[in-house]
Design an enzyme around this catalytic site. Structure first.
Site, PDB file in Angstrom:
ATOM      1  N   TYR A 110      52.149 -16.429 -16.355  1.00 30.22           N
ATOM      2  CA  TYR A 110      52.871 -17.627 -15.926  1.00 30.22           C
ATOM      3  C   TYR A 110      53.389 -18.385 -17.146  1.00 30.22           C
ATOM      4  O   TYR A 110      52.627 -18.701 -18.059  1.00 30.22           O
ATOM      5  CB  TYR A 110      51.933 -18.524 -15.120  1.00 30.22           C
ATOM      6  CG  TYR A 110      52.543 -19.812 -14.621  1.00 30.22           C
ATOM      7  CD1 TYR A 110      53.233 -19.852 -13.426  1.00 30.22           C
ATOM      8  CD2 TYR A 110      52.401 -21.001 -15.338  1.00 30.22           C
ATOM      9  CE1 TYR A 110      53.786 -21.035 -12.950  1.00 30.22           C
ATOM     10  CE2 TYR A 110      52.941 -22.185 -14.882  1.00 30.22           C
ATOM     11  CZ  TYR A 110      53.638 -22.196 -13.680  1.00 30.22           C
ATOM     12  OH  TYR A 110      54.181 -23.375 -13.217  1.00 30.22           O
ATOM     13  N   LYS A 152      49.170 -28.538 -22.690  1.00 27.32           N
ATOM     14  CA  LYS A 152      47.872 -28.853 -22.077  1.00 27.32           C
ATOM     15  C   LYS A 152      46.928 -29.583 -23.023  1.00 27.32           C
ATOM     16  O   LYS A 152      47.006 -30.773 -23.185  1.00 27.32           O
ATOM     17  CB  LYS A 152      47.240 -27.590 -21.498  1.00 27.32           C
ATOM     18  CG  LYS A 152      48.008 -27.024 -20.289  1.00 27.32           C
ATOM     19  CD  LYS A 152      47.225 -25.925 -19.611  1.00 27.32           C
ATOM     20  CE  LYS A 152      48.005 -25.262 -18.476  1.00 27.32           C
ATOM     21  NZ  LYS A 152      48.184 -26.065 -17.276  1.00 27.32           N
ATOM     22  N   ASP A 157      52.755 -17.508 -25.712  1.00 28.55           N
ATOM     23  CA  ASP A 157      52.630 -18.691 -24.862  1.00 28.55           C
ATOM     24  C   ASP A 157      51.179 -19.155 -24.949  1.00 28.55           C
ATOM     25  O   ASP A 157      50.287 -18.590 -24.313  1.00 28.55           O
ATOM     26  CB  ASP A 157      53.010 -18.353 -23.421  1.00 28.55           C
ATOM     27  CG  ASP A 157      52.958 -19.578 -22.510  1.00 28.55           C
ATOM     28  OD1 ASP A 157      52.333 -20.590 -22.900  1.00 28.55           O
ATOM     29  OD2 ASP A 157      53.519 -19.520 -21.398  1.00 28.55           O
TER      30      ASP A 157
END
Length: 462
Positions: free
Chosen positions: A175, A306, A278
């Protein structure tokens, strides 16, 4: 001698009584929570908020309603009915310092008193930019965005601008955000949906995605250097970059096979294709320098988000200077002074000696406890820990290789039973994915209570 013997006997009795009292206290706490307040709040909110939550991440498909929270502190959250939860969701990743961290709150409050948003360069932004370049292996230059999706949109553009090529290779089950060309083959309901290994399907993640957005996305299985070499041999002339989670956390989680990241780095260099990590999830969680520091493999570009600001909205792209210079990010809320203050304080705390060793010790305690409890009840469990990221998978007792292995062998039904039952007993974990986040606020007592609840649930299921 008799006195000594009697003293030892009394001491043993006292220890036994203490353990019994502790066990009785633990058992008292293991009563299913009443969450009627959450149910009512959710049902009422559904009348005016789409899906009753602000993100699809906030309610699991297997839940009748989400647990609605009032406040949180440290490793604990408290719902609208007054129930306490040990939390391993971590706000889906950002809360690496736990909730309402006192020093982080002070840093943010101090900045708020000086202003929340200036729309210009500040000394603190200059400080953060330099600091990130110092601690992240690939970072010679950085740019900021507000979310992981935005940062990945930008890194796609930068890769294409630098190489003059259009196609991006991504892996099954990974994702990289919710934008149209990112949300492709992020999941699947069954193995057959993924198609042939040599030519995987391109699956859309939501209604309304434009079909043409997948034209420049090539899907391939992870942890397979042979298929990657074949793909690059055939298509390198039109591929700008390969993007990967260096530790596949969104589905799985799945560790890279020994030598896989090194092989991926070598192949992309050989064929003149950029390698993007990522690290929206792994950044700061495996090490301050991310998975690239942890595994010792340096990409051309990387995306962080995050945990980078301890719960405040901040993301970034970093990489080689000659590549980064071709990108010119825009956005109103990129690196607000508040988010920057939070990031600097988060880094300061994570730089405390022993922080990542503590993460590993707590993670090992949790993983070992879950594994041994599974063995006790004859339930196949695979649990392991990598710094502040733990994983729990059911139906298997070995590390899966890729997303196809997950779909074929992981018992998602059992895992979701555990997810629902653990919530009922005050332990908050992610649904389906098997990813558990630790924070600096978690304690051995939290871990032991979690294992005790896990044991209680397995005893009920069996």
């Amino acid at each position: 001698f008799c006195i000594l013997l009697f003293t030892a006997f009394v001491s043993q009795v006292n220890m036994t009584l203490t353990k019994l009292l502790q066990n009785n206290e633990r058992i008292k706490k293991m009563q299913k929570y009443n969450t009627s307040g959450s149910k009512k709040l959710y049902e009422d909110t559904c009348s005016y908020l789409v899906d009753g939550v602000s993100s699809s991440f906030h309610k699991a498909a297997v839940e009748e309603y989400p647990i609605c929270m009032n406040y949180a502190k440290g490793s604990k959250m408290y719902d609208v009915d007054g129930n306490e939860y040990i939390d391993y969701v971590g706000g889906v990743g950002p809360m690496i310092l736990g909730y309402a961290n006192d020093s982080l709150n002070r840093a943010v409050k101090d900045q708020l008193e000086r202003g929340s948003h200036f729309s210009t360069l500040t000394p603190s932004l200059a400080q953060l930019s330099k600091k990130l370049c110092d601690i992240i292996p690939c970072a010679e230059m950085v740019s900021f965005q507000s979310s992981g999706t935005e940062a990945n949109m930008h890194v796609f553009r930068v890769a294409r601008a630098f190489t003059g090529k259009q196609k991006i290779v991504k892996f099954e089950g990974q994702y990289h955000g919710w934008a149209d060309e990112q949300k492709i083959t992020i999941s699947a309901s069954k193995l057959e949906d993924l198609g042939d290994l040599s030519s995987p399907s391109r699956l859309f993640g939501t209604a309304g995605q434009r079909q043409e957005t997948c034209d420049d996305i090539i899907i391939t299985p992870w942890n397979n250097l042979e298929t990657m070499r074949e793909l690059l041999e055939k298509n390198a002339h039109e591929i700008a970059a390969v993007i990967t989670e260096p530790y596949m956390c969104d589905e799985g989680p799945i560790m890279p096979q020994p030598g896989y990241l090194e092989g991926l780095r070598k192949l992309t260099e050989e064929y003149g294709v950029l390698l993007i990590f990522d690290e929206v999830i792994t950044g700061f969680r495996l090490a301050l320098g991310g998975a690239q520091e942890y595994f010792g493999v340096t990409p051309d570009l990387s995306v962080f988000g995050k945990a980078i600001a301890g719960g405040f909205s901040l993301s970034m792209v970093c990489g080689k200077k000659e590549i980064m210079k071709v990108g010119h990010p825009s956005g109103t809320f990129n690196a607000t002074p508040v988010a920057v203050a939070a990031a600097l304080e988060t880094i300061r705390q994570l730089e405390t000696p022993g922080t990542y060793e503590k993460f590993q010790a707590l993670g090992d305690r949790l993983a070992n406890g879950l594994t041994e409890t599974g063995k006790k009840f004859g339930v196949k469990i695979y649990a392991t820990a990598n710094r502040s990221i733990c994983q729990l998978q059911t139906g298997i007792d070995y590390p899966v290789k890729d997303f196809r292995d997950c779909l074929a062998n992981v018992d998602y039904s059992l895992y979701n039973q555990l997810f629902l039952r653990m919530t009922e007993y005050g332990i908050r974990i992610t649904s389906a994915r098997g990813r558990l986040y630790l924070s600096t606020a978690h304690t051995e007592a939290d871990i032991d209570q979690t294992i005790a609840v896990f044991e209680q649930i397995l005893s009920e299921i069996k």
